[in-house]
Design a protein around this motif. Structure first.
Motif: not given
Lengths: 330, 504
Positions: B247-266
């Protein structure tokens, strides 16, 4: 990356010189063709038609309807409409006439026309925005209210103020160009710029297109609706002054036909009931078509009864044609 | 004669169908066939040409080239009437029946021979026949109920029954499971299988590959208007990764692998929110740069809570804080002013101005950025073009009306609209509902990027993979209250599901 390039290519491809004319959409092109067609026929049948004098004549005849059409178009683009603007014009004109005739003075008369027009517009807008009832019903009711008041104020008689207030409706600049034409063009340019170039106009358009999305986008929907009806009322006040100045005399139902004609001109110009669509330029040509049609039928001696039929047929034809165009686009 | 090689069981064949729109080739030399009694699924990304194809079959579009062979006749195009006469019935996702009359009346609307009475409606008769029809394909709905009172999934069944009442040879189903919970999708699949066993050829369109693999006898993959491949269950077993790949024309990972996002304070807090007096108060906080997943079943109150936070729905009580400041909005105007954004589930109904151009949609919330009273149209074009590029929105031009864009691209326009304004808190409701795998990944990337740049995202979702792979924390809502809160390392399908039912 290749995707991005493709988009850039696509986006830039459209930036052709023709794009500048994009406001001339299909409907307007059709209208211009029809107008030219009528002009050609009328000129062939009566050479008096195609003269500068007659052209000014036509423009003067449509200036009042034209200004009201601008109001109607702005309202329709924001998803509304106001059937009461015709009798509102009549009511304000007759109040003006009474004030002048009873010696209260022209200044007070003018002030009252503007202030009362604004207030009546506000009342319409307020009821529509807060009750969420369809504007057609509300303004139809208000139309009767205004007509009734006009009958009471005028006592059902005509009131002549001949010679006392002629500048707006009868004066010709340099003895040639009627002031009312200039006023019509000013209001046209105002409405056009408002719609196309201001944030306010853009938001009106959004409300007409999708009120729910506009609400969730943080647009103050009620305020915009109330304000556009109020603005329309203000312009109606102005129109009532041009009307009485031009006619020199009024009676209560003088404006009764204006609202539906303004509605017709807007629709012929490509503005739809659904809101969010159509252009002010289109509405301008819509009025022009009505004016030219009316004038040419007069000049070639068609009776006014037959003209009424022609007007109705044109409205039906214009809406059908624009709808066919819409279906084809889909 | 070509027709001689037309096999007896083949009910439909299209040859070299090509359909072009200004600037877009929607279908290119598309060949497709359908046999009696089979389910032939059509898959592809949004904008791959599936909708165009079914619109050609149902007579809404005429192809530029190619022919359709049906029975022993060749056609260059259909009108809606020919399509109907030839036994082609299409059930569109967005179809609307007549809301205030009963399901049964809707089903038999236009089928005259149903009643012996000539002029009046034989209610008992049509109720009975509608019930029979429903039972035949194994579904159980109240046919005497008013249509608009039925649940969305039952309404979908009624649409399908209405199509079946016309006794079609070919039934086209356009995303029939969109209105259903994951658990109930099985019902639709069962039903479709029964329908095909009765001898009807079914063309089935859906986004969910697991669903497709389960229901289809054959699968045709479309990409950019071209046929990539047709898979046949008799020859091979279907593999979702292979299909997604094609469908997409390139290999695809159905489970998205997220890059780490830095998390701050509330930074964002919802305190003691109650929609109705008898609800339990809702309390939660969101950190800067955090993606908070909100799980729960449809109807658990997630969307209502989101709307109440945004001021679009009246709340009984409760306060909203941003960086310690009380910003509790009583309407969306205030919410937008204090930097909140709400991306609703049904973007077409309440997120987009469908009749307005892409650029005007993008700038709608942030009009203040391009002018005080007058709009600087050049600036508007320039800035919105940047967003089109940055979000990779596929549109022929900035002036194209949004309604002509595919679902995924429409969603990107909604996101662009809020990014253009500049927001701190994004509340997103089912952000990938009805968009394809590729567009999904792009939306996920965008969210990660936004979180990384310090924005807080509250993401309501019914999709487990999405919740699990994207969320930094998950709260589960059931019956207008929070039943569970899961830290990053506790997020799993089992843990989320346990919150769907229980209370704390």
């Amino acid at each position: 990356m290749s995707n991005n390039n493709e988009i850039n290519k696509n986006v830039s491809k459209k930036e052709s010189p023709l794009k500048k004319l994009s406001f001339l959409n299909n409907q307007i092109v059709y209208l211009i063709i029809v107008i030219i067609f009528i002009c050609v026929i009328a000129s062939l049948l009566n050479p008096k038609f195609f003269t500068f004098k007659n052209f000014l004549n036509i423009m003067q005849q449509i200036s009042i309807l034209g200004i009201l059409t601008m109001c109607m178009s702005l309202l329709m683009i924001s998803g509304g409409l106001d059937i009461s603007i015709g009798n509102m014009t009549g009511l304000l004109a007759i109040i003006f006439a009474r004030l002048v005739l009873t010696g209260k003075g022209i200044v007070l008369g003018v002030t009252v026309a503007f202030v009362l027009g604004t207030i009546l517009g506000f009342i319409n807008g307020f009821i529509i925005a807060k009750s969420k009832v369809t504007p057609l019903i509300i303004t139809l009711g208000m139309d009767y209210v205004f007509l009734g008041f006009a009958l009471i104020v005028g006592g059902g008689r005509p009131h002549a103020i001949t010679g006392q207030f002629e500048f707006l409706g009868q004066y010709r600049i340099g003895g040639v160009v009627p002031v009312s034409i200039i006023l019509f063009f000013i209001i046209f340019l105002f409405a056009f710029s408002l719609r196309k170039y201001t944030k306010y106009g853009r938001r009106l358009n959004a409300i007409g297109g999708n009120p729910q999305a506009a609400f969730l986008s943080g647009i103050n929907v009620d305020w915009h609706i109330i304000s556009i009806y109020t603005l329309s009322g203000f312009i109606v006040g102005f129109t009532s002054l041009i009307l009485i100045s031009r006619l020199g005399m009024v009676q209560a139902d003088v404006g009764s036909n204006f609202a539906l004609q303004a509605l017709a001109a807007s629709i012929i110009g490509g503005i739809t009931f659904e809101g969010g669509r159509g252009s002010i330029v289109g509405a301008f040509f819509g009025v022009l078509l009505l004016g030219i049609l009316n004038n040419s039928l007069n000049i070639i001696g068609v009776s006014s009864f037959v003209q009424t039929i022609v007007l109705g047929a044109i409205i039906v034809a214009a809406t059908v044609i624009s709808n066919i165009g819409k279906m084809r686009r889909q | 004669m070509e027709n001689k090689i037309f096999e007896a069981n083949k009910i439909l064949e299209t040859r070299n169908i090509t359909k072009e729109f200004p600037g877009v080739k929607a279908l290119v030399n598309f060949n497709f066939d359908l046999y009696k009694g089979e389910v032939h699924a059509l898959i592809g990304e949004n904008g791959a040409g599936k909708s165009t194809f079914i619109k050609i079959l149902s007579g809404a579009f005429a192809p530029n080239r190619g022919e359709i062979v049906l029975g022993n006749e060749k056609y260059h195009y259909f009108t809606p009437n020919t399509a109907r006469r030839l036994g082609i019935q299409t059930v569109y996702q967005e179809d609307i029946l007549v809301p205030p009359i009963t399901a049964a009346e809707n089903i038999f609307l236009g089928v005259e021979e149903i009643s012996e009475k000539k002029f009046f409606i034989g209610y008992m008769q049509i109720f009975k026949k509608a019930e029979e029809l429903a039972k035949n394909i194994g579904i159980n709905i109240r046919v005497d109920e008013i249509y608009e009172k039925l649940s969305p999934s039952d309404q979908q069944f009624v649409k399908i029954l209405k199509a079946l009442a016309q006794r079609p040879k070919i039934l086209i189903l356009d995303e029939p499971t969109q209105a259903f919970n994951k658990n109930d999708i099985g019902l639709v699949i069962e039903m479709v299988k029964r329908i095909s066993k009765e001898g009807v050829g079914v063309i089935y369109i859906a986004h969910d590959l697991d669903e497709i693999v389960e229901v289809a006898d054959r699968i045709t993959v479309l990409r950019d208007g071209k046929k990539i491949k047709t898979h046949d269950r008799k020859v091979e077993s279907f593999k979702t990764d292979v299909l997604a790949n094609e469908m997409i024309g390139r290999p695809v990972d159905l489970f998205y692998k997220k890059k780490e996002n830095p998390i701050g304070d509330y930074v964002f807090e919802v305190r003691n929110l109650k929609l109705k007096p008898n609800h339990k108060p809702i309390n939660f906080k969101v950190k800067e740069g955090e993606i908070l997943g909100v799980a729960g079943l449809k109807g658990a109150g997630r969307s209502e809570i989101a709307r109440a936070i945004f001021g679009a729905l009246k709340k009984h009580e409760g306060m909203i804080f941003y960086k310690g400041k009380n910003i509790t909005p009583t309407n969306p105007i205030q919410a937008v002013k204090s930097g909140m954004a709400l991306l609703t589930e049904n973007k077409q109904i309440d997120g987009l101005f469908m009749g307005m151009p892409v650029c005007q949609n993008i700038t709608m919330v942030g009009l203040d950025k391009i002018g005080k009273l007058f709009i600087n149209l050049t600036k508007e074009k320039k800035l919105s073009a940047e967003y089109v590029k940055r979000l990779n929105i596929k549109t022929p031009s900035l002036d194209k009306e949004v309604k002509f864009l595919s679902g995924g691209n429409q969603q990107k326009v909604v996101i662009a609209k809020w990014l253009f304004k500049g927001v701190n808190i994004l509340i997103v409701d089912e952000p990938t509902h009805g968009i394809d795998v590729n567009a999904k990944t792009e939306v996920y990337e965008l969210f990660t990027e936004l979180a990384t740049s310090g924005k807080s995202i509250i993401m309501i979702s019914s999709e487990m993979p999405e919740l699990i792979s994207l969320s930094d924390r998950v709260i589960v809502i059931n019956n207008f209250e929070i039943t569970k809160e899961l830290a990053k390392d506790e997020i799993s399908e089992a843990n989320i599901l346990s919150g769907f039912i229980g209370r704390k």
